[in-house]
Each structure stands twice: as structure tokens, then as C-alpha cells.
Enzyme design. Structure first.
Site, short mmCIF file in Angstrom:
data_model
loop_
_atom_site.label_atom_id
_atom_site.label_comp_id
_atom_site.label_asym_id
_atom_site.label_seq_id
_atom_site.Cartn_x
_atom_site.Cartn_y
_atom_site.Cartn_z
N GLY A 12 0.46 -1.25 0.20
CA GLY A 12 -0.04 -0.03 0.25
C GLY A 12 0.86 1.44 0.17
O GLY A 12 0.24 2.11 -1.02
N ASP A 32 9.67 -6.74 -4.82
CA ASP A 32 8.82 -6.56 -4.79
C ASP A 32 8.48 -8.33 -4.49
O ASP A 32 9.04 -8.66 -5.39
CB ASP A 32 6.60 -6.45 -4.62
CG ASP A 32 6.08 -6.64 -3.37
OD1 ASP A 32 5.69 -5.45 -2.61
OD2 ASP A 32 5.11 -7.55 -3.74
N GLY A 72 8.87 -2.97 3.34
CA GLY A 72 9.16 -4.41 3.68
C GLY A 72 8.44 -5.26 4.26
O GLY A 72 8.56 -5.04 5.16
N ASN A 112 2.67 2.46 14.32
CA ASN A 112 2.60 2.86 16.15
C ASN A 112 2.22 1.65 16.28
O ASN A 112 1.76 1.93 17.51
CB ASN A 112 1.01 3.69 15.05
CG ASN A 112 -0.30 3.01 14.93
OD1 ASN A 112 -0.71 2.61 15.53
ND2 ASN A 112 0.52 2.92 13.53
N HIS A 113 2.09 0.69 15.87
CA HIS A 113 2.03 -0.58 16.93
C HIS A 113 2.74 -1.21 17.67
O HIS A 113 2.98 -2.13 18.47
CB HIS A 113 1.16 -1.79 15.90
CG HIS A 113 -0.12 -1.14 15.23
ND1 HIS A 113 -0.86 -1.48 16.38
CD2 HIS A 113 -0.91 -1.12 14.35
CE1 HIS A 113 -2.34 -0.81 15.53
NE2 HIS A 113 -0.91 -1.03 14.00
N TYR A 140 2.42 -8.66 15.86
CA TYR A 140 2.81 -7.19 14.42
C TYR A 140 3.74 -5.96 15.43
O TYR A 140 5.07 -5.57 14.93
CB TYR A 140 2.07 -6.94 13.90
CG TYR A 140 2.30 -5.80 12.53
CD1 TYR A 140 3.12 -6.10 11.86
CD2 TYR A 140 1.32 -4.21 13.12
CE1 TYR A 140 3.35 -4.76 11.02
CE2 TYR A 140 2.17 -3.84 12.34
CZ TYR A 140 2.64 -3.96 10.82
OH TYR A 140 2.84 -2.52 10.07
N LYS A 144 7.54 -4.67 14.77
CA LYS A 144 8.06 -3.14 14.96
C LYS A 144 9.62 -2.73 15.23
O LYS A 144 10.67 -2.47 15.42
CB LYS A 144 7.05 -2.42 14.53
CG LYS A 144 6.13 -2.87 12.98
CD LYS A 144 7.15 -2.51 11.74
CE LYS A 144 5.72 -3.37 10.71
NZ LYS A 144 6.87 -2.64 9.67
N SER A 169 -1.54 6.31 9.91
CA SER A 169 -1.68 5.28 9.15
C SER A 169 -1.56 6.00 7.61
O SER A 169 -2.16 7.04 7.88
CB SER A 169 -3.66 4.88 9.53
OG SER A 169 -3.66 6.65 9.95
N ARG A 178 -10.03 7.30 14.49
CA ARG A 178 -9.08 7.27 15.05
C ARG A 178 -7.56 7.77 14.30
O ARG A 178 -6.61 8.40 14.23
CB ARG A 178 -8.36 5.63 15.25
CG ARG A 178 -7.14 5.94 15.72
CD ARG A 178 -6.48 4.14 15.88
NE ARG A 178 -5.16 3.52 15.62
CZ ARG A 178 -4.76 4.06 15.33
NH1 ARG A 178 -4.89 3.02 13.69
NH2 ARG A 178 -3.22 3.25 15.05
#
Length: 265
Positions: A12, A32, A72, A112-113, A140, A144, A169, A178
Site C-alpha cells: 500500500g 517486491d 517490505g 504505531n503498533h 506485529y 516493529k 496510517s 482514529r
């Protein structure tokens, strides 16, 4: 002519960045796992198809490269084994290939996670700092946080400039309440990556990747120190967003995702 390797170029964010990072004096080498669209006639693009976990593929992709934007990996919650193999081991493969190729500038897509269990507003009016210690919300998110640590190691041990971007996002427009706080516009995303590529000897940094949103909850100070200037604000979409309660934690709905279960969020 500069050559920039972008991993995950078919994802994305990679798809959004491809046209925005084009320059007359730049070649984009796009990697990719899946086949990418052929270059347009006015694109200076090289396409590489292969996996982050294939050391030979990554070594070849790093040949004659000036900098890497590493997008990736798995972008949602998944099994422990897959998250480790693709996100953590894959990032190690990229960093090690970059070291061996003499590449000195790496931009790592964090999330952010990585700090998903931090409460919104906990840091006061200036928002949560870019270098706030990790509090991941999923496997996940853990991955990160782990690649941030890998980036720190490769900077400290080998002197590489590594910038970890905790992306909020990044879509054409925010999708929910959010998003009015955590949105990174595609154009601002390109401005941020350009700042990361051009900053003079940044060393190791962890910064937020968000636009300067009216309802922002994280600090842009660290990104602005690198030269980033946001020109977008999610608030212009506020009237189009369905009403709903703002989340309590940075990670939003990820906190409700069962660990190790792939999710479509």
C-alpha cells in the site's frame, strides 16, 4: 545519479510512494515478492522480484544502491513464526546486505503498533514522543519494536544512519475517527521520506510518520528536526468520517486482535 532501493514496493505505502519519490536524477529500484507494474516511459525504475528472506536476492538488490527505504514485510497481525521470519529476519537480511554493500542510509518502516499500548494523552499536550519506549500491541507490533532495536544495533556497531519511522496510517484519506489523529497523507509521506534521505548524518533516530493533524496525539518534533514539514491535515475529512469514540490507546482496534491471528484491519 542516486539509486534508492524500496522494498515492499508493491504494498500500500510502496504503491503510493512510487510516483511521489520520482526525481530526474534518481533511479528507484523497486523490490517486491509479487510482480510489479512495468515502468512507464518517463520512469527511471528498476524492478526486482524476490523475497526479503532470500539473502542472495537482497544482496543483488543492494548492489550500487545509495540508500534504502525498507517498507517490505507483513503489515498486519499474523502468526509468530511468519512475523519473525518475514519482519524480523527479513529486516536483518536487508540490514546485513546493506552493511556488506556499504550502504550508509537506511529508512525502516516501523509502526504505531510498536507503541500500541501507550495511552493517548499520556505525554501531555506535545503528544507521545517519537522515541517513546516500545509497548507493542500484537506480534506485529513486537516485530516493529524489534526492527527498531536492530536498526539501533547496526548504527552503533557499524555507524550506519538508520531512521525508524513509526507510521500512523498512510492512505489517500483517513477511514475513521482514529485516522483523524494518526493519518499520514501520501504527499506528506513522500516529504517525510525525502527528509530522511537528505538529513545530514542523522545517526539513529526513531520518529513519527504522521501529518500535522489538528487532532494529533504524537510529537512531530523529531521528524521536524530532520527537515520534515507537513502540509496536510486530516481534519479536512472530518465531516466525511462516521461518528465514533476516539480510542484510548495508540493501537486502536489492534488491541482487540487475538495474538497470532491474521486480521484484515
Amino acid at each position: 545519479m542516486a539509486r534508492i532501493l524500496i522494498t515492499g514496493a508493491g504494498g500500500g505505502i510502496g504503491t503510493l510512494m512510487r510516483p511521489r519519490l520520482r526525481r530526474p536524477d534518481r533511479i528507484l529500484r523497486l523490490l517486491d515478492l509479487t510482480e510489479l507494474p512495468a515502468p512507464a516511459t518517463d520512469e527511471r525504475v528498476e524492478i526486482v522480484t524476490g523475497s526479503l528472506t532470500d539473502a542472495d536476492t537482497i544482496a543483488a538488490a543492494c548492489h550500487d544502491v545509495d540508500a534504502i527505504i525498507h517498507l517490505g514485510g507483513i503489515s498486519r497481525e499474523d502468526s509468530w513464526a511468519r512475523v519473525l521470519a518475514v519482519n524480523v529476519d527479513g529486516t536483518h537480511t536487508v540490514l546485513e546486505a546493506a552493511r556488506q554493500a556499504g550502504i550508509e542510509r537506511i529508512v525502516l518502516a516501523s509502526s504505531n503498533h510498536a507503541v500500541g499500548y501507550r495511552m493517548i494523552g499520556e505525554a501531555g499536550p506535545d503528544g507521545i514522543a517519537g522515541e517513546a519506549p516500545s509497548r507493542p500491541d500484537t506480534y506485529y507490533g513486537f516485530s516493529k519494536a524489534a526492527i527498531e532495536s536492530l536498526g539501533s544495533l547496526y548504527h552503533s556497531r557499524f555507524g550506519m544512519d538508520v531512521i525508524c519511522v513509526r507510521i500512523g496510517s498512510c492512505f489517500d484519506r483517513p477511514n475513521d475517527v482514529r485516522g483523524l489523529s494518526m493519518w499520514l497523507s501520501p504527499d506528506d509521506g513522500a516529504r517525510l521520506f525525502e527528509a530522511c534521505l537528505s538529513a545530514e548524518r542523522p545517526g539513529f533516530r526513531v520518529i513519527w510518520g504522521v501529518s500535522k493533524n489538528t487532532r494529533g496525539v504524537v510529537s512531530l518534533q523529531e521528524a521536524e528536526e530532520l527537515g520534515y514539514r507537513s502540509l496536510d491535515d486530516a481534519e479536512k475529512f472530518a465531516k466525511e468520517i462516521p461518528a465514533g469514540a476516539a480510542p484510548t490507546f495508540i493501537g486502536g482496534a489492534f488491541l482487540d486482535t487475538p495474538l497470532g491471528t491474521p486480521n484484515p484491519l
